[in-house]
Design a protein around this motif. Structure first.
Motif, mmCIF file in Angstrom:
data_model
loop_
_atom_site.group_PDB
_atom_site.id
_atom_site.type_symbol
_atom_site.label_atom_id
_atom_site.label_comp_id
_atom_site.label_asym_id
_atom_site.label_seq_id
_atom_site.Cartn_x
_atom_site.Cartn_y
_atom_site.Cartn_z
ATOM 1 N N LEU A 1 0.836 -1.199 0.000
ATOM 2 C CA LEU A 1 0.000 0.000 0.000
ATOM 3 C C LEU A 1 0.872 1.250 0.000
ATOM 4 C CD1 LEU A 1 -2.508 -1.196 2.745
ATOM 5 C CD2 LEU A 1 -3.021 -0.932 0.309
ATOM 6 N N PRO A 2 0.315 2.396 -0.408
ATOM 7 C CA PRO A 2 1.097 3.632 -0.317
ATOM 8 C C PRO A 2 1.349 4.069 1.130
ATOM 9 C CG PRO A 2 -0.998 4.018 -1.481
ATOM 10 C CD PRO A 2 -0.937 2.569 -1.115
ATOM 11 N N ALA A 3 0.553 3.580 2.059
ATOM 12 C CA ALA A 3 0.737 3.886 3.484
ATOM 13 C C ALA A 3 1.831 2.989 4.064
ATOM 14 C CB ALA A 3 -0.564 3.665 4.251
ATOM 15 N N ARG A 4 2.601 3.530 4.978
ATOM 16 C CA ARG A 4 3.675 2.761 5.611
ATOM 17 C C ARG A 4 3.135 1.692 6.566
ATOM 18 N NH1 ARG A 4 8.729 5.353 9.032
ATOM 19 N NH2 ARG A 4 9.728 3.372 9.472
ATOM 20 N N TRP A 5 2.045 2.035 7.260
ATOM 21 C CA TRP A 5 1.464 1.121 8.252
ATOM 22 C C TRP A 5 -0.029 0.934 8.029
ATOM 23 C CZ3 TRP A 5 4.259 5.433 10.400
ATOM 24 C CH2 TRP A 5 5.543 5.120 10.845
ATOM 25 N N VAL A 6 -0.512 -0.201 8.507
ATOM 26 C CA VAL A 6 -1.949 -0.452 8.628
ATOM 27 C C VAL A 6 -2.229 -0.608 10.113
ATOM 28 C CG1 VAL A 6 -3.865 -2.020 8.149
ATOM 29 C CG2 VAL A 6 -2.147 -1.582 6.381
ATOM 30 N N ILE A 7 -3.181 0.158 10.606
ATOM 31 C CA ILE A 7 -3.615 0.042 12.000
ATOM 32 C C ILE A 7 -4.943 -0.705 11.980
ATOM 33 C CG2 ILE A 7 -4.310 1.281 14.082
ATOM 34 C CD1 ILE A 7 -2.478 3.607 13.067
ATOM 35 N N HIS A 8 -4.941 -1.898 12.529
ATOM 36 C CA HIS A 8 -6.127 -2.763 12.531
ATOM 37 C C HIS A 8 -6.933 -2.502 13.797
ATOM 38 C CE1 HIS A 8 -4.153 -5.230 9.369
ATOM 39 N NE2 HIS A 8 -3.058 -4.885 10.026
ATOM 40 N N THR A 9 -8.228 -2.304 13.633
ATOM 41 C CA THR A 9 -9.117 -2.155 14.781
ATOM 42 C C THR A 9 -10.408 -2.901 14.490
ATOM 43 O OG1 THR A 9 -10.080 -0.571 16.362
ATOM 44 C CG2 THR A 9 -10.175 0.036 14.019
ATOM 45 N N VAL A 10 -11.023 -3.423 15.524
ATOM 46 C CA VAL A 10 -12.244 -4.211 15.371
ATOM 47 C C VAL A 10 -13.422 -3.396 15.892
ATOM 48 C CG1 VAL A 10 -13.427 -6.356 15.983
ATOM 49 C CG2 VAL A 10 -10.931 -6.333 15.688
ATOM 50 N N GLY A 11 -14.305 -3.039 14.979
ATOM 51 C CA GLY A 11 -15.493 -2.289 15.366
ATOM 52 C C GLY A 11 -16.572 -3.208 15.906
ATOM 53 N N PRO A 12 -17.497 -2.629 16.641
ATOM 54 C CA PRO A 12 -18.614 -3.424 17.151
ATOM 55 C C PRO A 12 -19.684 -3.638 16.083
ATOM 56 C CG PRO A 12 -18.856 -1.155 17.838
ATOM 57 C CD PRO A 12 -17.535 -1.247 17.118
ATOM 58 N N VAL A 13 -20.400 -4.738 16.204
ATOM 59 C CA VAL A 13 -21.576 -4.977 15.377
ATOM 60 C C VAL A 13 -22.703 -4.123 15.965
ATOM 61 C CG1 VAL A 13 -23.265 -6.710 14.651
ATOM 62 C CG2 VAL A 13 -20.830 -7.302 14.783
ATOM 63 N N PHE A 14 -23.431 -3.423 15.104
ATOM 64 C CA PHE A 14 -24.528 -2.573 15.579
ATOM 65 C C PHE A 14 -25.634 -3.421 16.194
ATOM 66 C CE2 PHE A 14 -28.617 -0.462 14.954
ATOM 67 C CZ PHE A 14 -28.390 0.693 15.675
ATOM 68 N N SER A 15 -26.191 -2.913 17.289
ATOM 69 C CA SER A 15 -27.336 -3.554 17.922
ATOM 70 C C SER A 15 -28.360 -2.490 18.279
ATOM 71 C CB SER A 15 -26.908 -4.278 19.209
ATOM 72 O OG SER A 15 -28.048 -4.687 19.937
ATOM 73 N N PRO A 16 -29.593 -2.626 17.838
ATOM 74 C CA PRO A 16 -30.616 -1.650 18.217
ATOM 75 C C PRO A 16 -31.027 -1.786 19.688
ATOM 76 C CG PRO A 16 -31.582 -3.388 16.870
ATOM 77 C CD PRO A 16 -30.098 -3.627 16.909
ATOM 78 N N ARG A 17 -30.664 -2.893 20.332
ATOM 79 C CA ARG A 17 -31.062 -3.130 21.730
ATOM 80 C C ARG A 17 -29.965 -2.823 22.744
ATOM 81 N NH1 ARG A 17 -33.016 -6.527 18.399
ATOM 82 N NH2 ARG A 17 -31.471 -8.175 18.521
ATOM 83 N N GLU A 18 -28.739 -2.637 22.279
ATOM 84 C CA GLU A 18 -27.614 -2.406 23.193
ATOM 85 C C GLU A 18 -26.745 -1.289 22.639
ATOM 86 O OE1 GLU A 18 -23.664 -4.803 24.797
ATOM 87 O OE2 GLU A 18 -25.191 -5.885 23.679
ATOM 88 N N ASP A 19 -26.461 -0.282 23.461
ATOM 89 C CA ASP A 19 -25.630 0.837 23.018
ATOM 90 C C ASP A 19 -24.163 0.428 23.047
ATOM 91 O OD1 ASP A 19 -24.426 3.210 22.387
ATOM 92 O OD2 ASP A 19 -25.070 4.277 24.191
ATOM 93 N N ARG A 20 -23.582 0.292 21.864
ATOM 94 C CA ARG A 20 -22.173 -0.106 21.731
ATOM 95 C C ARG A 20 -21.319 1.043 21.200
ATOM 96 N NH1 ARG A 20 -23.494 -6.006 18.981
ATOM 97 N NH2 ARG A 20 -24.478 -6.879 20.836
ATOM 98 N N SER A 21 -21.861 2.257 21.292
ATOM 99 C CA SER A 21 -21.162 3.410 20.722
ATOM 100 C C SER A 21 -19.821 3.685 21.407
ATOM 101 C CB SER A 21 -22.050 4.650 20.730
ATOM 102 O OG SER A 21 -22.491 4.941 22.029
ATOM 103 N N VAL A 22 -19.674 3.349 22.681
ATOM 104 C CA VAL A 22 -18.386 3.535 23.365
ATOM 105 C C VAL A 22 -17.320 2.684 22.688
ATOM 106 C CG1 VAL A 22 -17.131 3.118 25.519
ATOM 107 C CG2 VAL A 22 -19.359 4.220 25.583
ATOM 108 N N LEU A 23 -17.670 1.467 22.323
ATOM 109 C CA LEU A 23 -16.710 0.591 21.635
ATOM 110 C C LEU A 23 -16.338 1.150 20.266
ATOM 111 C CD1 LEU A 23 -18.206 -2.904 22.523
ATOM 112 C CD2 LEU A 23 -16.002 -1.984 23.281
#
Length: 172
Positions: free
Chosen positions: A73-95
């Protein structure tokens, strides 16, 4: 830190680091993750396998971030992060916000000055685009990194970009 919105493909961004919306296995997948692994080549997967064999035997936890080479890639690094799966019943926005904050922390540790972010969790993980943009921008606007001088939010497609522009205008 300057924050810019860009319509395009994150794999073509000429920045110090790009953020990968990875799955916890770190071994590639679909969407942004698959595109980064395909265009970045085998060096990224090799480093991800080494991370799994050492520190992340059970996978990378949601909201955390770790860096590998950018490979081809043209970028020197890739920073991998795992996002949360959206849930209408549980607020995961902090994650979700943790993904952006953790990625900035890793970028700072690498002395990266420019970082490109995808819209984490807004693809297959189902996060509503408008709220995903709001969560991303709330973290980026509040951040005070030592080294990062530019954060790009790279939005795939004209419709997603238009939503991001509208949300950003409402936050000013």
């Amino acid at each position: 830190m300057e924050i810019t919105l860009v319509e395009g493909d994150i794999t073509g961004q000429r920045v110090d680091a790009i953020v990968n919306a990875a799955n916890s296995s770190l071994l590639g997948g679909g969407g942004v993750d698959g595109a980064i692994h395909r265009k970045g080549g085998p060096a990224i997967l090799e480093e991800c396998r080494a991370l799994r064999a050492s520190r992340y035997g059970r996978g990378l936890p949601t909201g955390q971030a770790v860096a590998t080479t950018g490979g081809n890639l043209p970028a020197r690094w890739v920073i991998h992060t795992v996002g949360p799966v959206f849930s209408p019943r549980e607020d995961r926005s902090v994650l979700l916000r943790d993904c952006y904050a953790s990625s900035l922390t890793v970028a700072d540790a690498l002395d990266a000055q420019t970082v490109a972010f995808p819209l984490i969790s807004a693809g297959i993980y189902g996060w509503p685009v408008e709220d995903a943009v709001r969560q991303a921008l709330s973290v980026l606007h509040a951040a005070t990194p030592k080294h990062v001088t530019e954060a790009r939010l790279v939005l795939f497609g004209a419709d997603t970009y238009a939503v991001a522009e509208r949300v950003a205008a409402g936050l000013r």
